[in-house]
Scaffold this active site. Structure first.
Site, PDB file in Angstrom:
ATOM      1  N   TYR A 223      -2.118  -0.438  10.230  1.00 30.00           N
ATOM      2  CA  TYR A 223      -2.327  -1.001   8.883  1.00 30.00           C
ATOM      3  C   TYR A 223      -1.052  -0.855   8.061  1.00 30.00           C
ATOM      4  O   TYR A 223      -0.555  -1.817   7.466  1.00 30.00           O
ATOM      5  CB  TYR A 223      -3.504  -0.291   8.204  1.00 30.00           C
TER       6      TYR A 223
ATOM      7  N   SER B 118       0.826  -1.204   0.000  1.00 28.63           N
ATOM      8  CA  SER B 118       0.000   0.000   0.000  1.00 28.63           C
ATOM      9  C   SER B 118       0.863   1.257   0.000  1.00 28.63           C
ATOM     10  O   SER B 118       1.976   1.262   0.550  1.00 28.63           O
ATOM     11  CB  SER B 118      -0.866  -0.025   1.259  1.00 28.63           C
TER      12      SER B 118
HETATM   13  N1  LIG Z   1      -8.481  -0.502  -2.306  1.00 32.59           N
HETATM   14  C1  LIG Z   1      -7.439   0.294  -2.058  1.00 32.59           C
HETATM   15  O1  LIG Z   1      -7.497   1.514  -2.228  1.00 32.59           O
HETATM   16  C2  LIG Z   1      -6.132  -0.286  -1.587  1.00 32.59           C
HETATM   17  C3  LIG Z   1      -5.050   0.594  -1.426  1.00 32.59           C
HETATM   18  C4  LIG Z   1      -3.827   0.082  -0.980  1.00 32.59           C
HETATM   19  C5  LIG Z   1      -3.701  -1.277  -0.743  1.00 32.59           C
HETATM   20  N2  LIG Z   1      -4.780  -2.107  -0.879  1.00 32.59           N
HETATM   21  C6  LIG Z   1      -4.591  -3.531  -0.606  1.00 32.59           C
HETATM   22  O2  LIG Z   1      -5.118  -4.266  -1.692  1.00 32.59           O
HETATM   23  C7  LIG Z   1      -5.678  -5.491  -1.241  1.00 32.59           C
HETATM   24  C8  LIG Z   1      -7.109  -5.599  -1.696  1.00 32.59           C
HETATM   25  O3  LIG Z   1      -7.848  -4.526  -1.110  1.00 32.59           O
HETATM   26  P1  LIG Z   1      -9.397  -4.323  -1.358  1.00 32.59           P
HETATM   27  O4  LIG Z   1      -9.632  -2.882  -1.519  1.00 32.59           O
HETATM   28  O5  LIG Z   1      -9.875  -5.278  -2.385  1.00 32.59           O
HETATM   29  O6  LIG Z   1      -9.951  -4.751   0.087  1.00 32.59           O
HETATM   30  P2  LIG Z   1     -11.220  -5.641   0.467  1.00 32.59           P
HETATM   31  O7  LIG Z   1     -11.383  -5.498   1.941  1.00 32.59           O
HETATM   32  O8  LIG Z   1     -12.366  -5.305  -0.406  1.00 32.59           O
HETATM   33  O9  LIG Z   1     -10.731  -7.101   0.103  1.00 32.59           O
HETATM   34  C9  LIG Z   1      -9.972  -7.909   0.957  1.00 32.59           C
HETATM   35  C10 LIG Z   1     -10.679  -9.260   1.064  1.00 32.59           C
HETATM   36  O10 LIG Z   1      -9.880 -10.115   1.872  1.00 32.59           O
HETATM   37  C11 LIG Z   1     -10.734 -10.867   2.686  1.00 32.59           C
HETATM   38  N3  LIG Z   1      -9.987 -11.277   3.876  1.00 32.59           N
HETATM   39  C12 LIG Z   1      -9.521 -10.468   4.860  1.00 32.59           C
HETATM   40  N4  LIG Z   1      -8.909 -11.218   5.794  1.00 32.59           N
HETATM   41  C13 LIG Z   1      -8.966 -12.497   5.362  1.00 32.59           C
HETATM   42  C14 LIG Z   1      -8.525 -13.735   5.897  1.00 32.59           C
HETATM   43  N5  LIG Z   1      -7.881 -13.785   7.074  1.00 32.59           N
HETATM   44  N6  LIG Z   1      -8.755 -14.865   5.193  1.00 32.59           N
HETATM   45  C15 LIG Z   1      -9.410 -14.823   4.006  1.00 32.59           C
HETATM   46  N7  LIG Z   1      -9.874 -13.688   3.461  1.00 32.59           N
HETATM   47  C16 LIG Z   1      -9.658 -12.546   4.143  1.00 32.59           C
HETATM   48  C17 LIG Z   1     -11.899  -9.959   3.007  1.00 32.59           C
HETATM   49  O11 LIG Z   1     -13.085 -10.679   3.352  1.00 32.59           O
HETATM   50  C18 LIG Z   1     -12.056  -9.179   1.721  1.00 32.59           C
HETATM   51  O12 LIG Z   1     -13.051  -9.733   0.886  1.00 32.59           O
HETATM   52  C19 LIG Z   1      -5.495  -5.496   0.268  1.00 32.59           C
HETATM   53  O13 LIG Z   1      -4.313  -6.203   0.564  1.00 32.59           O
HETATM   54  C20 LIG Z   1      -5.332  -4.034   0.610  1.00 32.59           C
HETATM   55  O14 LIG Z   1      -4.599  -3.861   1.801  1.00 32.59           O
HETATM   56  C21 LIG Z   1      -5.988  -1.635  -1.312  1.00 32.59           C
END
Ligand SMILES: NC(=O)c1ccc[n+]([C@@H]2O[C@H](COP(=O)([O-])OP(=O)(O)OC[C@H]3O[C@@H](n4cnc5c(N)ncnc54)[C@H](O)[C@@H]3O)[C@@H](O)[C@H]2O)c1
Length: 353
Positions: free
Chosen positions: A171, A146
């Site tokens: 985080y 991130s």
């Molecule tokens: N969306 C953004 O702006 C953004 C920015 C920077 C980084 N990220 C990173 O990108 C990735 C995807 O983010 P996103 O926006 O799709 O988030 P999201 O929360 O929509 O998706 C993450 C998914 O992981 C699942 N999850 C969480 N813990 C789990 C576990 N222990 N076992 C199984 N499943 C689990 C959740 O149920 C969820 O569906 C993440 O790693 C997040 O940290 C996202």
């Protein structure tokens, strides 16, 4: 169906496949001929599970020839992860499951350690064990990091070589830890790995805990929205399809052995064009009006309240994406207005039931 992605006929494991990025990615991977997708998600209730189920349903509907397998499970459970690898033997792993969100970590720190540290460790271990199996070895692990690892970096834009030693939220600290854990495995066991530092991803079927989605819900309900740091925070908003395009390019860009003996690369995936929250909300409001989500007559001043900065927030995110462009020939390109128009249209349809 596309036949020239370079990963035709591979088995790709997507962790967090009911999430925003993971669900959108699984849907898109189905466009590549012969690709089998194994998805795992525990469908936790950090935000409404109905949206996660909706994303899964979209994938199942598109999957007319049985190439998507879903596992409802927790990556913090080592046995679940090892059994999954044993059974499905993925060629490529795209690790996106995580406890996301900056503010939630203040009240719920354990969720971050479980999913982001233990969960990631289990994925790394499973990749390592796969290396012992010779031809069944994972060819490439790509994982989500991130922009938050840059903390309060004063130098802009943020480039991959900048210092990331001062995370300002738990985080961010867990994402930084993921990078360090991954690097050590990439060096010790020669597992090829690519870290992807995402910068505020938005778009259809996006995350309801993120500001643009929360704003939309409130505006649709006729409620005032609060703009932290008086609306001066700047974010490099990145449209989800641009992120997916970069991920697809990176899949086949397997890191060679580096000078330290590691097989590891890290990329910023951002839009390289930060926008302040006030401007963002003004454009969002216009697009919500066009999509029929809010009334034409509503005015920015009547619906916004400027408040102080929140703890853990960073003031600006701004990605240097030269490395991504140089290596993949692609970079995020969707205009903010276009991306928000697509989000608004989706929101209208989604909430209409
Ligand atoms: N969306 C953004 O702006 C953004 C920015 C920077 C980084 N990220 C990173 O990108 C990735 C995807 O983010 P996103 O926006 O799709 O988030 P999201 O929360 O929509 O998706 C993450 C998914 O992981 C699942 N999850 C969480 N813990 C789990 C576990 N222990 N076992 C199984 N499943 C689990 C959740 O149920 C969820 O569906 C993440 O790693 C997040 O940290 C996202």
């Amino acid at each position: 169906m596309s036949n020239n992605t370079g990963f035709e006929n591979k088995t790709i494991l997507v962790t967090g496949c009911a999430g925003f990025v993971g669900g959108s990615l699984a849907l898109r991977l189905l466009d590549t001929a012969g690709v089998k997708i194994v998805g795992i998600d525990n469908v936790n209730d950090y935000y409404e599970t109905s949206l996660k189920e909706y994303r899964l349903e979209r994938i199942r509907t598109k999957d007319t020839d049985g190439r998507f397998t879903f596992i409802r499970g927790d990556i913090a459970d080592k046995k679940t992860v090892l059994d999954m690898f044993d059974k499905h033997r993925p060629d490529v792993v795209i690790h996106l499951a995580a406890q996301a969100g900056v503010r939630y970590s203040i009240d719920n720190p354990d969720a971050y350690i479980q999913s982001n540290i233990i969960g990631t460790f289990n994925i790394l271990e499973a990749c390592r064990f796969s290396m012992d199996k010779g031809e069944d070895a994972v060819e490439h692990l790509l994982f989500a990091s991130s922009s938050s690892v840059y903390g309060d970096n004063e130098k802009i834009p943020y480039s991959e070589s900048d210092n990331t030693d001062r995370p300002v939220s738990l985080y961010a600290a867990t994402k930084k830890a993921d990078e360090a854990l991954a690097y050590s495995y990439a060096k010790l066991y020669k597992i090829p790995m690519t870290g992807m530092r995402f910068f505020t991803v938005y778009g259809p079927a996006g995350r309801p805990d993120m500001a643009y989605y929360k704003f939309t819900k409130k505006l649709a309900a006729g409620e005032k929205i609060e703009l932290y740091n008086k609306g001066e925070n700047k974010r490099d908003f990145t449209y989800v399809d641009d992120v997916l395009e970069s991920i697809e390019k990176l899949i086949t860009l397997v890191p060679p052995v580096g000078i330290q003996g590691e097989r590891y690369r890290i990329y910023n995936i951002g839009n390289n064009s930060p926008v302040d929250t006030k401007t963002f909300v003004a454009i969002l409001m216009e697009e919500l009006k066009s999509a029929g989500v809010i009334d034409e007559g509503l005015k920015f001043e009547d619906l916004t309240k400027l408040v102080d900065a929140a703890p853990g927030d960073v003031l600006m995110t701004y990605a240097d994406i030269e490395k991504l462009y140089k290596d993949t020939g692609t970079r995020p390109h969707t205009e903010l207005r276009e991306g928000l128009a697509r989000f608004a249209k989706w929101y209208k349809e989604y909430t209409a039931g």
